[in-house]
Design a protein around this motif. Sequence first.
Motif, PDB file in Angstrom:
ATOM      1  N   PHE A 173       0.704  -1.018  -0.605  1.00  0.00           N
ATOM      2  CA  PHE A 173      -0.040  -0.048  -0.047  1.00  0.00           C
ATOM      3  C   PHE A 173       0.684   1.461  -0.010  1.00  0.00           C
ATOM      4  O   PHE A 173       0.455   1.897  -1.132  1.00  0.00           O
ATOM      5  N   ALA A 174       2.383   1.724   0.598  1.00  0.00           N
ATOM      6  CA  ALA A 174       2.824   2.418   0.783  1.00  0.00           C
ATOM      7  C   ALA A 174       3.497   2.817  -0.787  1.00  0.00           C
ATOM      8  O   ALA A 174       3.290   3.598  -0.449  1.00  0.00           O
ATOM      9  N   LYS A 175       3.704   1.409  -0.716  1.00  0.00           N
ATOM     10  CA  LYS A 175       4.694   1.717  -2.451  1.00  0.00           C
ATOM     11  C   LYS A 175       3.195   2.584  -3.345  1.00  0.00           C
ATOM     12  O   LYS A 175       3.841   3.426  -4.200  1.00  0.00           O
ATOM     13  N   ILE A 176       2.285   1.703  -3.483  1.00  0.00           N
ATOM     14  CA  ILE A 176       1.359   2.881  -4.734  1.00  0.00           C
ATOM     15  C   ILE A 176       1.258   3.868  -4.048  1.00  0.00           C
ATOM     16  O   ILE A 176       1.213   5.145  -5.458  1.00  0.00           O
ATOM     17  N   VAL A 177       0.668   4.462  -2.594  1.00  0.00           N
ATOM     18  CA  VAL A 177       0.441   5.789  -2.417  1.00  0.00           C
ATOM     19  C   VAL A 177       1.590   7.121  -3.044  1.00  0.00           C
ATOM     20  O   VAL A 177       1.349   7.798  -3.340  1.00  0.00           O
ATOM     21  N   GLN A 178       3.326   6.515  -2.882  1.00  0.00           N
ATOM     22  CA  GLN A 178       4.125   7.090  -3.043  1.00  0.00           C
ATOM     23  C   GLN A 178       4.114   7.084  -4.493  1.00  0.00           C
ATOM     24  O   GLN A 178       4.988   8.634  -4.403  1.00  0.00           O
ATOM     25  N   GLU A 179       3.558   6.049  -5.132  1.00  0.00           N
ATOM     26  CA  GLU A 179       4.325   6.381  -6.519  1.00  0.00           C
ATOM     27  C   GLU A 179       3.298   7.223  -7.270  1.00  0.00           C
ATOM     28  O   GLU A 179       2.407   6.788  -8.234  1.00  0.00           O
ATOM     29  N   THR A 180       2.349   6.957  -6.629  1.00  0.00           N
ATOM     30  CA  THR A 180       0.851   8.327  -7.143  1.00  0.00           C
ATOM     31  C   THR A 180       0.670   9.282  -6.982  1.00  0.00           C
ATOM     32  O   THR A 180       1.057   9.911  -5.963  1.00  0.00           O
ATOM     33  N   PRO A 181       1.128  10.116  -8.529  1.00  0.00           N
ATOM     34  CA  PRO A 181       1.451  11.524  -8.303  1.00  0.00           C
ATOM     35  C   PRO A 181       0.235  12.501  -7.456  1.00  0.00           C
ATOM     36  O   PRO A 181      -0.704  12.382  -7.645  1.00  0.00           O
ATOM     37  N   ALA A 182       0.346  13.603  -6.511  1.00  0.00           N
ATOM     38  CA  ALA A 182      -0.181  14.228  -5.413  1.00  0.00           C
ATOM     39  C   ALA A 182      -1.371  15.045  -6.629  1.00  0.00           C
ATOM     40  O   ALA A 182      -2.710  15.253  -6.331  1.00  0.00           O
ATOM     41  N   THR A 183      -0.884  14.863  -7.924  1.00  0.00           N
ATOM     42  CA  THR A 183      -1.382  15.914  -8.579  1.00  0.00           C
ATOM     43  C   THR A 183      -2.694  14.940  -9.405  1.00  0.00           C
ATOM     44  O   THR A 183      -3.956  15.817  -9.743  1.00  0.00           O
ATOM     45  N   HIS A 184      -2.533  13.861  -9.338  1.00  0.00           N
ATOM     46  CA  HIS A 184      -3.927  13.146  -9.399  1.00  0.00           C
ATOM     47  C   HIS A 184      -4.971  12.887  -8.746  1.00  0.00           C
ATOM     48  O   HIS A 184      -6.184  13.048  -8.663  1.00  0.00           O
ATOM     49  N   GLY A 185      -5.148  13.569  -7.351  1.00  0.00           N
ATOM     50  CA  GLY A 185      -6.101  14.197  -6.455  1.00  0.00           C
ATOM     51  C   GLY A 185      -6.280  12.834  -6.068  1.00  0.00           C
ATOM     52  O   GLY A 185      -7.714  12.774  -5.822  1.00  0.00           O
ATOM     53  N   VAL A 186      -6.448  12.234  -5.642  1.00  0.00           N
ATOM     54  CA  VAL A 186      -6.622  10.992  -5.324  1.00  0.00           C
ATOM     55  C   VAL A 186      -6.549  10.330  -3.673  1.00  0.00           C
ATOM     56  O   VAL A 186      -5.913  11.057  -2.789  1.00  0.00           O
ATOM     57  N   THR A 187      -7.738  10.667  -2.783  1.00  0.00           N
ATOM     58  CA  THR A 187      -7.361  10.062  -1.518  1.00  0.00           C
ATOM     59  C   THR A 187      -7.399   8.811  -1.154  1.00  0.00           C
ATOM     60  O   THR A 187      -8.559   8.123  -1.725  1.00  0.00           O
ATOM     61  N   TRP A 188      -6.612   8.406  -0.332  1.00  0.00           N
ATOM     62  CA  TRP A 188      -6.436   6.887  -0.159  1.00  0.00           C
ATOM     63  C   TRP A 188      -7.197   6.916   1.396  1.00  0.00           C
ATOM     64  O   TRP A 188      -7.458   7.593   2.052  1.00  0.00           O
ATOM     65  N   VAL A 189      -7.999   5.374   1.151  1.00  0.00           N
ATOM     66  CA  VAL A 189      -9.134   5.108   1.817  1.00  0.00           C
ATOM     67  C   VAL A 189      -8.398   3.967   2.451  1.00  0.00           C
ATOM     68  O   VAL A 189      -8.811   2.547   2.120  1.00  0.00           O
ATOM     69  N   CYS A 190      -8.190   3.591   3.692  1.00  0.00           N
ATOM     70  CA  CYS A 190      -8.454   1.401   4.869  1.00  0.00           C
ATOM     71  C   CYS A 190      -9.449   1.273   4.717  1.00  0.00           C
ATOM     72  O   CYS A 190     -10.339   2.061   5.467  1.00  0.00           O
ATOM     73  N   GLY A 191      -9.161   0.142   3.692  1.00  0.00           N
ATOM     74  CA  GLY A 191     -10.688  -0.334   3.745  1.00  0.00           C
ATOM     75  C   GLY A 191     -11.105  -1.568   4.062  1.00  0.00           C
ATOM     76  O   GLY A 191     -12.090  -2.381   4.072  1.00  0.00           O
ATOM     77  N   THR A 192     -10.086  -1.529   5.138  1.00  0.00           N
ATOM     78  CA  THR A 192     -10.990  -2.822   6.306  1.00  0.00           C
ATOM     79  C   THR A 192     -10.627  -2.037   7.924  1.00  0.00           C
ATOM     80  O   THR A 192     -10.114  -2.902   8.733  1.00  0.00           O
TER      81      THR A 192
END
Length: 308
Positions: A173-192
């Motif tokens: 999870f940390a890897k995909i968050v770090q590799e996603t540009p902040a400019t994409h504007g996606v909020t990451w939500v813990c789904g569990t």
Amino acid sequence: MNEIQAAKKLEGISAINITPFQEDASIDWKALDANIDFLIENGLEVIVPSGNTGEFYALTIEESIEENRRTAERVNGRAMMVAGVGYSVETAVEMGRTAKKDGCDAIMIHMPIHPYMTEDGVVNYFQRIMEEIDMPAVLYFKNPALSDNVLKRLTHMKQLAGVKYAVNDLPRFAKIVQETPATHGVTWVCGTAEKWAPFFWNAGAKGFTSGLVNLHPRLSFEMLEALQTSDWDSVWNIWYQVVPFEDLRAKNNNGNNVVVIKEAMEALGFPAGKTREPVAPLDEADHNAVLELLEKWGLTKEQFSAVR
């Protein structure tokens, strides 16, 4: 509501409401209204009908569409309404377009349940649904067999407001968050939910989903506030109170997920009803464990009804 506003709203608690059933297993619409009112009156700003805590896959498509419509009507602008949609692309698009027409603010796209999937196919699945409905969307990502490349190929889409990540692999999870540009504007939500929320938070999540809020929202909000203020002593104190409940939900390969919540609500006087097949009532030991937790938390029928 646009995608930027929806993404901001997801930086908190996403309340996954239950679907109450009557004795004949039909939906108890009056109880659903009461459930939604309870959540909003207790501060929840994101309501997600037709989620897994709402027994999405035990509902007919018509029931799910009706639940989304009635929930939007009951919410009436008091919170962000995120309608669950899924099944085939055509079905999900029909559900989403109807939800949009009925006043829902966003959609949550369930993971496809087809037994055969490829990365390209799943990307096309989510992409087509988002493009054809064209409203703020949350992707529910919970199949660990699928690569996070699926998400990498989708986060640039303007419709995507957030990802409900439900694979409990923190380095991944940390890897995909770090590799996603902040400019994409996606909020990451813990789904569990609350059990995993502190760990996902440290890895980049800004919100978490919750079924616990259906009966004990105060505990969930205490955790959110502690996470937002980096009060880690409080985080772990709350975590230890929550874990026994979430461990009960995780039993039977997560088969207890909904029935624990429903039986807790029933014990507190709320007509949640039984879960539909393929979930059975709790055995005596697990049911008693639920009652012991409610007593430990100090929740009573009187307190629960007082806030309704």
